[in-house]
Design a protein around this motif. Structure first.
Motif, PDB file in Angstrom:
ATOM      1  N   PRO A  75       0.767  -1.230  -0.003  1.00  0.00           N
ATOM      2  CA  PRO A  75       0.155   0.007   0.040  1.00  0.00           C
ATOM      3  C   PRO A  75       1.042   1.165   0.087  1.00  0.00           C
ATOM      4  O   PRO A  75       2.071   1.089   0.362  1.00  0.00           O
ATOM      5  CB  PRO A  75      -0.887  -0.067   1.295  1.00  0.00           C
ATOM      6  CG  PRO A  75      -0.006  -1.067   2.282  1.00  0.00           C
ATOM      7  CD  PRO A  75       0.921  -1.939   1.331  1.00  0.00           C
ATOM      8  N   TYR A  78       3.972   2.740   2.611  1.00  0.00           N
ATOM      9  CA  TYR A  78       4.823   1.821   3.309  1.00  0.00           C
ATOM     10  C   TYR A  78       6.245   2.099   2.853  1.00  0.00           C
ATOM     11  O   TYR A  78       6.832   3.009   2.153  1.00  0.00           O
ATOM     12  CB  TYR A  78       4.672   0.532   2.389  1.00  0.00           C
ATOM     13  CG  TYR A  78       4.148  -0.463   3.021  1.00  0.00           C
ATOM     14  CD1 TYR A  78       3.040  -0.401   3.951  1.00  0.00           C
ATOM     15  CD2 TYR A  78       4.504  -1.945   3.144  1.00  0.00           C
ATOM     16  CE1 TYR A  78       2.381  -1.458   4.550  1.00  0.00           C
ATOM     17  CE2 TYR A  78       4.181  -2.898   3.788  1.00  0.00           C
ATOM     18  CZ  TYR A  78       3.145  -2.764   4.508  1.00  0.00           C
ATOM     19  OH  TYR A  78       2.400  -3.882   5.192  1.00  0.00           O
ATOM     20  N   ASP A 110      -4.534   0.190  -4.686  1.00  0.00           N
ATOM     21  CA  ASP A 110      -4.018   0.396  -3.490  1.00  0.00           C
ATOM     22  C   ASP A 110      -4.868  -0.739  -2.654  1.00  0.00           C
ATOM     23  O   ASP A 110      -5.871  -0.086  -1.844  1.00  0.00           O
ATOM     24  CB  ASP A 110      -4.150   1.563  -3.194  1.00  0.00           C
ATOM     25  CG  ASP A 110      -3.271   1.978  -1.628  1.00  0.00           C
ATOM     26  OD1 ASP A 110      -2.952   1.066  -1.284  1.00  0.00           O
ATOM     27  OD2 ASP A 110      -3.047   3.111  -1.301  1.00  0.00           O
ATOM     28  N   ASP A 111      -4.611  -1.811  -2.790  1.00  0.00           N
ATOM     29  CA  ASP A 111      -5.651  -2.736  -2.088  1.00  0.00           C
ATOM     30  C   ASP A 111      -4.941  -3.203  -0.989  1.00  0.00           C
ATOM     31  O   ASP A 111      -5.332  -4.520  -0.332  1.00  0.00           O
ATOM     32  CB  ASP A 111      -5.983  -4.108  -3.079  1.00  0.00           C
ATOM     33  CG  ASP A 111      -6.851  -3.657  -4.165  1.00  0.00           C
ATOM     34  OD1 ASP A 111      -7.529  -2.812  -4.106  1.00  0.00           O
ATOM     35  OD2 ASP A 111      -6.550  -4.061  -5.329  1.00  0.00           O
ATOM     36  N   GLY A 112      -3.941  -2.867  -0.408  1.00  0.00           N
ATOM     37  CA  GLY A 112      -3.423  -3.285   0.807  1.00  0.00           C
ATOM     38  C   GLY A 112      -2.404  -4.182   0.409  1.00  0.00           C
ATOM     39  O   GLY A 112      -1.828  -4.381  -0.619  1.00  0.00           O
ATOM     40  N   LEU A 113      -1.507  -4.868   1.426  1.00  0.00           N
ATOM     41  CA  LEU A 113      -0.453  -5.664   1.305  1.00  0.00           C
ATOM     42  C   LEU A 113      -1.130  -7.305   0.778  1.00  0.00           C
ATOM     43  O   LEU A 113      -1.968  -7.602   1.256  1.00  0.00           O
ATOM     44  CB  LEU A 113       0.146  -6.087   2.585  1.00  0.00           C
ATOM     45  CG  LEU A 113       1.193  -7.073   2.886  1.00  0.00           C
ATOM     46  CD1 LEU A 113       2.503  -6.510   1.811  1.00  0.00           C
ATOM     47  CD2 LEU A 113       1.565  -7.278   4.196  1.00  0.00           C
ATOM     48  N   ARG A 114      -0.547  -7.349  -0.409  1.00  0.00           N
ATOM     49  CA  ARG A 114      -1.097  -8.854  -1.025  1.00  0.00           C
ATOM     50  C   ARG A 114       0.100  -9.478  -1.764  1.00  0.00           C
ATOM     51  O   ARG A 114       0.985  -8.713  -2.338  1.00  0.00           O
ATOM     52  CB  ARG A 114      -2.142  -8.583  -1.911  1.00  0.00           C
ATOM     53  CG  ARG A 114      -3.497  -8.128  -1.240  1.00  0.00           C
ATOM     54  CD  ARG A 114      -4.872  -8.267  -2.206  1.00  0.00           C
ATOM     55  NE  ARG A 114      -4.654  -7.914  -3.504  1.00  0.00           N
ATOM     56  CZ  ARG A 114      -5.587  -8.051  -4.185  1.00  0.00           C
ATOM     57  NH1 ARG A 114      -6.867  -8.411  -3.923  1.00  0.00           N
ATOM     58  NH2 ARG A 114      -5.482  -7.987  -5.682  1.00  0.00           N
ATOM     59  N   PRO A 164       1.358   3.267  -4.017  1.00  0.00           N
ATOM     60  CA  PRO A 164       1.254   1.810  -3.812  1.00  0.00           C
ATOM     61  C   PRO A 164       2.284   1.432  -4.956  1.00  0.00           C
ATOM     62  O   PRO A 164       2.616   1.724  -5.866  1.00  0.00           O
ATOM     63  CB  PRO A 164      -0.106   1.489  -4.334  1.00  0.00           C
ATOM     64  CG  PRO A 164      -0.726   2.665  -4.883  1.00  0.00           C
ATOM     65  CD  PRO A 164      -0.159   3.767  -4.181  1.00  0.00           C
TER      66      PRO A 164
END
Length: 175
Positions: A75, A78, A110-114, A164
């Motif tokens: 994201p 970070y 920007d879907d978070g940590l994946r 991101p």
């Protein structure tokens, strides 16, 4: 209507129709086996305590075997430290002794940590084909500008990335 004119009309109609119904679709989030690449389906190794990091295939021992290839989405906001913490925690969980970090680009999402797993279908030695980065190309080619993430940024709390990111990564098991 002559036979030549009729054939020309048919060919022209076929050419026009082939472009009409085509959709420019992307197989987003689909791994080798059809599962979502967030679902790890590779070899299972016992968790490890220590994982080393390499940024060039030449830094990897010839006996190391690549068992997981992934694109990692981070994201916005970070830091290099956050990236290191996330990657090493995932690698330890999967039983990696080493990770090879590839290129990084600005992410469109920007879907978070994946962790998006793409294979490989079979383990391979790093000496044979490490660093080819041939997985996840359908997603990779849609991303933004290149971003430098190397020794100056990796693990540094002060290296904060405003956008991101998407990073190429390979997990290796070394004996």
């Amino acid at each position: 209507m002559s036979r030549t004119v009729r054939c020309l009309v048919i060919v022209t109609a076929l050419v026009a129709l082939t472009g009409c119904g085509a959709k420019n679709t992307v197989k987003k989030w689909v791994g080798l086996d059809g599962a979502a690449p967030t679902d790890y389906t590779g070899p299972v190794y016992p968790p490890t305590q220590a994982v080393t990091v390499a940024f060039q295939p030449g830094q990897v021992d010839r006996a190391c075997r690549v068992f997981a290839e992934a694109l990692v989405q981070f994201p916005a906001k970070y830091s290099g430290k956050d990236m290191e913490t996330a990657v090493l925690a995932e690698a330890r969980t999967r039983g990696a002794n080493q990770v090879l970090i590839g290129q990084t680009r600005q992410s469109k999402d920007d879907d978070g940590l994946r962790f998006l797993y793409y294979g490989p279908a079979h383990e391979y030695t790093c000496a044979d084909q490490c660093g080819g980065w041939k997985f996840g190309f359908d997603l990779w080619e849609q991303q933004g500008e290149w971003v430098s993430v190397g020794y100056r940024e990796w693990g540094k709390a002060g290296a904060v990335f405003e956008t991101p990111l998407v990073m190429q990564m390979a997990m290796l098991h070394c004996q």
